[in-house]
Design a protein around this motif. Structure first.
Motif, PDB file in Angstrom:
ATOM      1  N   GLU A  68      68.071  60.169 101.079  1.00 18.28           N
ATOM      2  CA  GLU A  68      67.885  61.052  99.938  1.00 18.28           C
ATOM      3  C   GLU A  68      66.802  62.081 100.264  1.00 18.28           C
ATOM      4  OE1 GLU A  68      69.645  61.132  97.293  1.00 18.28           O
ATOM      5  OE2 GLU A  68      70.789  59.269  97.526  1.00 18.28           O
ATOM      6  N   PRO A  69      66.851  63.242  99.646  1.00 20.31           N
ATOM      7  CA  PRO A  69      65.834  64.262  99.937  1.00 20.31           C
ATOM      8  C   PRO A  69      64.446  63.896  99.414  1.00 20.31           C
ATOM      9  CG  PRO A  69      67.294  64.998  98.179  1.00 20.31           C
ATOM     10  CD  PRO A  69      67.896  63.749  98.736  1.00 20.31           C
ATOM     11  N   ASN A  70      64.368  62.969  98.479  1.00 16.73           N
ATOM     12  CA  ASN A  70      63.081  62.564  97.943  1.00 16.73           C
ATOM     13  C   ASN A  70      62.580  61.321  98.670  1.00 16.73           C
ATOM     14  OD1 ASN A  70      65.197  60.974  96.675  1.00 16.73           O
ATOM     15  ND2 ASN A  70      63.592  60.160  95.348  1.00 16.73           N
ATOM     16  N   SER A  71      61.327  60.969  98.410  1.00 17.34           N
ATOM     17  CA  SER A  71      60.734  59.763  98.979  1.00 17.34           C
ATOM     18  C   SER A  71      60.960  58.607  98.004  1.00 17.34           C
ATOM     19  CB  SER A  71      59.238  59.967  99.242  1.00 17.34           C
ATOM     20  OG  SER A  71      58.634  58.763  99.656  1.00 17.34           O
ATOM     21  N   TYR A  72      61.838  57.693  98.373  1.00 14.65           N
ATOM     22  CA  TYR A  72      62.194  56.600  97.476  1.00 14.65           C
ATOM     23  C   TYR A  72      61.012  55.670  97.232  1.00 14.65           C
ATOM     24  CZ  TYR A  72      64.617  52.498  95.626  1.00 14.65           C
ATOM     25  OH  TYR A  72      65.007  51.443  94.843  1.00 14.65           O
ATOM     26  N   VAL A  73      60.245  55.383  98.270  1.00 15.09           N
ATOM     27  CA  VAL A  73      59.120  54.462  98.105  1.00 15.09           C
ATOM     28  C   VAL A  73      58.045  55.081  97.212  1.00 15.09           C
ATOM     29  CG1 VAL A  73      57.976  55.274 100.215  1.00 15.09           C
ATOM     30  CG2 VAL A  73      57.501  52.982  99.356  1.00 15.09           C
ATOM     31  N   LEU A  74      57.856  56.403  97.295  1.00 16.92           N
ATOM     32  CA  LEU A  74      56.897  57.061  96.397  1.00 16.92           C
ATOM     33  C   LEU A  74      57.412  57.042  94.964  1.00 16.92           C
ATOM     34  CD1 LEU A  74      54.325  58.719  95.948  1.00 16.92           C
ATOM     35  CD2 LEU A  74      55.659  60.778  96.499  1.00 16.92           C
ATOM     36  N   GLU A  75      58.688  57.266  94.781  1.00 19.09           N
ATOM     37  CA  GLU A  75      59.261  57.230  93.436  1.00 19.09           C
ATOM     38  C   GLU A  75      59.088  55.865  92.796  1.00 19.09           C
ATOM     39  OE1 GLU A  75      63.631  57.751  91.236  1.00 19.09           O
ATOM     40  OE2 GLU A  75      63.413  58.062  93.397  1.00 19.09           O
ATOM     41  N   GLU A  76      59.377  54.801  93.540  1.00 13.03           N
ATOM     42  CA  GLU A  76      59.232  53.451  92.992  1.00 13.03           C
ATOM     43  C   GLU A  76      57.769  53.113  92.709  1.00 13.03           C
ATOM     44  OE1 GLU A  76      61.661  51.182  92.198  1.00 13.03           O
ATOM     45  OE2 GLU A  76      62.951  52.925  92.434  1.00 13.03           O
ATOM     46  N   THR A  77      56.866  53.556  93.565  1.00 10.34           N
ATOM     47  CA  THR A  77      55.440  53.280  93.349  1.00 10.34           C
ATOM     48  C   THR A  77      54.925  53.986  92.105  1.00 10.34           C
ATOM     49  OG1 THR A  77      55.125  53.029  95.740  1.00 10.34           O
ATOM     50  CG2 THR A  77      53.162  53.404  94.400  1.00 10.34           C
ATOM     51  N   LEU A  78      55.278  55.260  91.940  1.00 11.18           N
ATOM     52  CA  LEU A  78      54.823  55.993  90.763  1.00 11.18           C
ATOM     53  C   LEU A  78      55.452  55.450  89.484  1.00 11.18           C
ATOM     54  CD1 LEU A  78      54.902  59.677  92.096  1.00 11.18           C
ATOM     55  CD2 LEU A  78      52.907  58.200  91.769  1.00 11.18           C
ATOM     56  N   LEU A  79      56.725  55.107  89.531  1.00 16.65           N
ATOM     57  CA  LEU A  79      57.385  54.588  88.340  1.00 16.65           C
ATOM     58  C   LEU A  79      56.776  53.255  87.904  1.00 16.65           C
ATOM     59  CD1 LEU A  79      59.620  55.054  86.287  1.00 16.65           C
ATOM     60  CD2 LEU A  79      61.199  53.855  87.815  1.00 16.65           C
ATOM     61  N   ALA A  80      56.392  52.425  88.873  1.00 17.79           N
ATOM     62  CA  ALA A  80      55.742  51.158  88.526  1.00 17.79           C
ATOM     63  C   ALA A  80      54.396  51.392  87.853  1.00 17.79           C
ATOM     64  CB  ALA A  80      55.573  50.305  89.782  1.00 17.79           C
ATOM     65  N   ARG A  81      53.668  52.421  88.300  1.00 18.06           N
ATOM     66  CA  ARG A  81      52.376  52.729  87.672  1.00 18.06           C
ATOM     67  C   ARG A  81      52.577  53.381  86.303  1.00 18.06           C
ATOM     68  NH1 ARG A  81      51.694  50.274  91.583  1.00 18.06           N
ATOM     69  NH2 ARG A  81      51.616  48.738  89.923  1.00 18.06           N
ATOM     70  N   PHE A  82      53.593  54.224  86.180  1.00 20.56           N
ATOM     71  CA  PHE A  82      53.834  54.915  84.914  1.00 20.56           C
ATOM     72  C   PHE A  82      54.274  53.947  83.818  1.00 20.56           C
ATOM     73  CE2 PHE A  82      54.970  59.153  87.209  1.00 20.56           C
ATOM     74  CZ  PHE A  82      53.614  59.325  87.498  1.00 20.56           C
ATOM     75  N   THR A  83      55.039  52.935  84.174  1.00 19.27           N
ATOM     76  CA  THR A  83      55.592  52.005  83.179  1.00 19.27           C
ATOM     77  C   THR A  83      54.755  50.754  83.009  1.00 19.27           C
ATOM     78  OG1 THR A  83      56.999  51.031  84.903  1.00 19.27           O
ATOM     79  CG2 THR A  83      57.935  52.821  83.583  1.00 19.27           C
ATOM     80  N   SER A  84      53.641  50.654  83.697  1.00 21.08           N
ATOM     81  CA  SER A  84      52.801  49.466  83.573  1.00 21.08           C
ATOM     82  C   SER A  84      52.123  49.450  82.201  1.00 21.08           C
ATOM     83  CB  SER A  84      51.747  49.443  84.692  1.00 21.08           C
ATOM     84  OG  SER A  84      50.896  48.326  84.550  1.00 21.08           O
ATOM     85  N   GLU A  85      52.144  48.298  81.561  1.00 19.49           N
ATOM     86  CA  GLU A  85      51.520  48.178  80.240  1.00 19.49           C
ATOM     87  C   GLU A  85      50.003  48.235  80.319  1.00 19.49           C
ATOM     88  OE1 GLU A  85      52.965  44.632  78.472  1.00 19.49           O
ATOM     89  OE2 GLU A  85      55.047  45.320  78.351  1.00 19.49           O
ATOM     90  N   LYS A  86      49.440  47.717  81.384  1.00 19.35           N
ATOM     91  CA  LYS A  86      47.993  47.694  81.539  1.00 19.35           C
ATOM     92  C   LYS A  86      47.611  48.471  82.785  1.00 19.35           C
ATOM     93  CE  LYS A  86      44.041  44.561  82.002  1.00 19.35           C
ATOM     94  NZ  LYS A  86      43.610  43.148  82.118  1.00 19.35           N
ATOM     95  N   PRO A  87      46.824  49.525  82.668  1.00 17.70           N
ATOM     96  CA  PRO A  87      46.419  50.282  83.860  1.00 17.70           C
ATOM     97  C   PRO A  87      45.650  49.397  84.839  1.00 17.70           C
ATOM     98  CG  PRO A  87      45.932  51.507  81.846  1.00 17.70           C
ATOM     99  CD  PRO A  87      46.302  50.120  81.422  1.00 17.70           C
ATOM    100  N   GLU A  88      45.996  49.522  86.089  1.00 18.72           N
ATOM    101  CA  GLU A  88      45.375  48.720  87.128  1.00 18.72           C
ATOM    102  C   GLU A  88      44.715  49.623  88.165  1.00 18.72           C
ATOM    103  OE1 GLU A  88      48.467  46.414  88.783  1.00 18.72           O
ATOM    104  OE2 GLU A  88      48.840  45.214  86.973  1.00 18.72           O
ATOM    105  N   VAL A  89      43.788  49.039  88.878  1.00 20.15           N
ATOM    106  CA  VAL A  89      43.145  49.748  89.983  1.00 20.15           C
ATOM    107  C   VAL A  89      44.043  49.624  91.204  1.00 20.15           C
ATOM    108  CG1 VAL A  89      41.116  49.884  91.474  1.00 20.15           C
ATOM    109  CG2 VAL A  89      40.854  49.291  89.055  1.00 20.15           C
ATOM    110  N   VAL A  90      44.509  50.738  91.729  1.00 24.63           N
ATOM    111  CA  VAL A  90      45.418  50.742  92.872  1.00 24.63           C
ATOM    112  C   VAL A  90      44.856  51.636  93.964  1.00 24.63           C
ATOM    113  CG1 VAL A  90      47.478  50.274  91.498  1.00 24.63           C
ATOM    114  CG2 VAL A  90      46.788  52.633  91.902  1.00 24.63           C
ATOM    115  N   ASP A  91      45.192  51.311  95.173  1.00 17.78           N
ATOM    116  CA  ASP A  91      44.826  52.114  96.341  1.00 17.78           C
ATOM    117  C   ASP A  91      45.915  51.884  97.381  1.00 17.78           C
ATOM    118  OD1 ASP A  91      43.692  53.585  98.318  1.00 17.78           O
ATOM    119  OD2 ASP A  91      41.783  52.519  98.367  1.00 17.78           O
TER     120      ASP A  91
END
Length: 318
Positions: free
Chosen positions: A5-28
């Motif tokens: 795909e022209p997009n980065s699938y792993v980046l999409e999944e990582t951002l979507l997991a952070r966007f839909t998380s009920e509790k903000p977490e510290v990530v790096d």
């Protein structure tokens, strides 16, 4: 065969997991994409609701000359912030409490960042063609990988895209020539006459870039030229599709080379196993008589044969 795909699938999944998380977490999290692009997703312990995405593109300064900064502001202007780390060239910041309703679409759009930056030279070439200026347009070069580049140049009736690709191993060079020659021959089929014209040269660069200095001219480099005609970029839908597909050419080429090598290795291993079976069947088995007996240690018990008596002691019947 995988579908890139022209997009980065792993980046999409990582951002979507952070966007839909009920509790903000510290990530790096550090992610790597094709063409040595690095994504750094990070939140600070003090402000967990602010998610920062930093992007490292070694060729960013080149695409800025072709309008990448304008594309960046147009597509991601609401999230664009100043970059504090000199390692990264782009930084986007997202407030997890103020995201749009369609979070999946936002994650998908952000994952197209690399594609949109590389599209700047193509868009500039298409705009030059629309202006109907006389003569050839400027030659735009993007060194998207080490010792490899994309050259884009617009002319009055077409747009030429040239890839320089590097083959590090002799087997890769042989397979690459076979695949690229097939690109040239396949266009002769009636079913794909509308496809872009493909030209390939193994050592000598095409005429459009032959005047450039520091071009490699040895057996390890190959040049692939795509000739795009107006039907490939006349309308916006065809233009976007052409840009997305042609950017993945180099990835698909080396992917197929690796798959071909893996297939040939598996066939060779299978053939070696068959040869070993034939050799094992050719070994003579020990044939033992039914009367042979073995001891407890596995040795054969041989009966003691009498020595034939000498002729002097043999009694004659005569």
């Amino acid at each position: 065969m995988i579908l890139l795909e022209p997009n980065s699938y792993v980046l999409e999944e990582t951002l979507l997991a952070r966007f839909t998380s009920e509790k903000p977490e510290v990530v790096d999290i550090t992610l790597v994409d094709f063409d040595n692009v690095v994504y750094h997703v990070q939140t600070s312990p003090e402000q967990r609701t602010l998610l920062n995405l930093s992007v490292e593109m070694k060729y960013f300064n080149e695409v800025v000359e072709y309008g990448a900064q304008d594309i960046l502001k147009r597509e991601y202007g609401n999230y664009l912030v100043a970059t504090t780390n000199p390692q990264y060239q782009i930084t986007l910041q997202f407030n997890l409490e103020q995201l749009p309703a369609d979070k999946a679409a936002l994650a998908k759009h952000v994952s197209m960042l690399k594609r949109n930056m590389l599209a700047s030279s193509f868009i500039r070439a298409f705009e030059y063609w629309e202006s109907q200026q006389e003569g050839a347009g400027p030659l735009m070069t993007t060194h998207y990988r080490d010792n490899e580049a994309i050259y884009v140049q617009a002319q009055q009736d077409r747009v030429t895209v040239i890839f320089s690709t590097l083959f590090k191993e002799e087997v890769d060079r042989v397979l690459g020539r076979v695949f690229l020659q097939e690109f040239v021959d396949a266009r002769r089929q009636v079913s794909i006459q509308n496809a872009p014209q493909v030209l390939y040269s193994s050592r000598e660069p095409p005429l459009e870039i032959r005047h450039l200095s520091n071009l490699r001219q040895d057996d390890s480099v190959g040049y692939v030229s795509f000739v795009l005609f107006p039907r490939h970029f006349a309308d916006m839908e065809s233009r976007e599709k052409t840009i997305s597909q042609i950017q993945l050419f180099r990835d698909y080429l080396h992917y197929h080379i690796k798959c071909a090598k893996a297939y040939m290795h598996s066939r060779m291993r299978l053939r070696v196993q068959e040869f070993l079976k034939v050799i094992n069947r050719a070994k003579p088995d020990r044939v033992t008589a039914a009367s042979d007996k073995r001891t407890a240690t596995g040795r054969y018990m041989r009966p003691h044969l009498r020595q034939p008596t000498s002729p002097q002691h043999v009694e004659s019947d005569w």
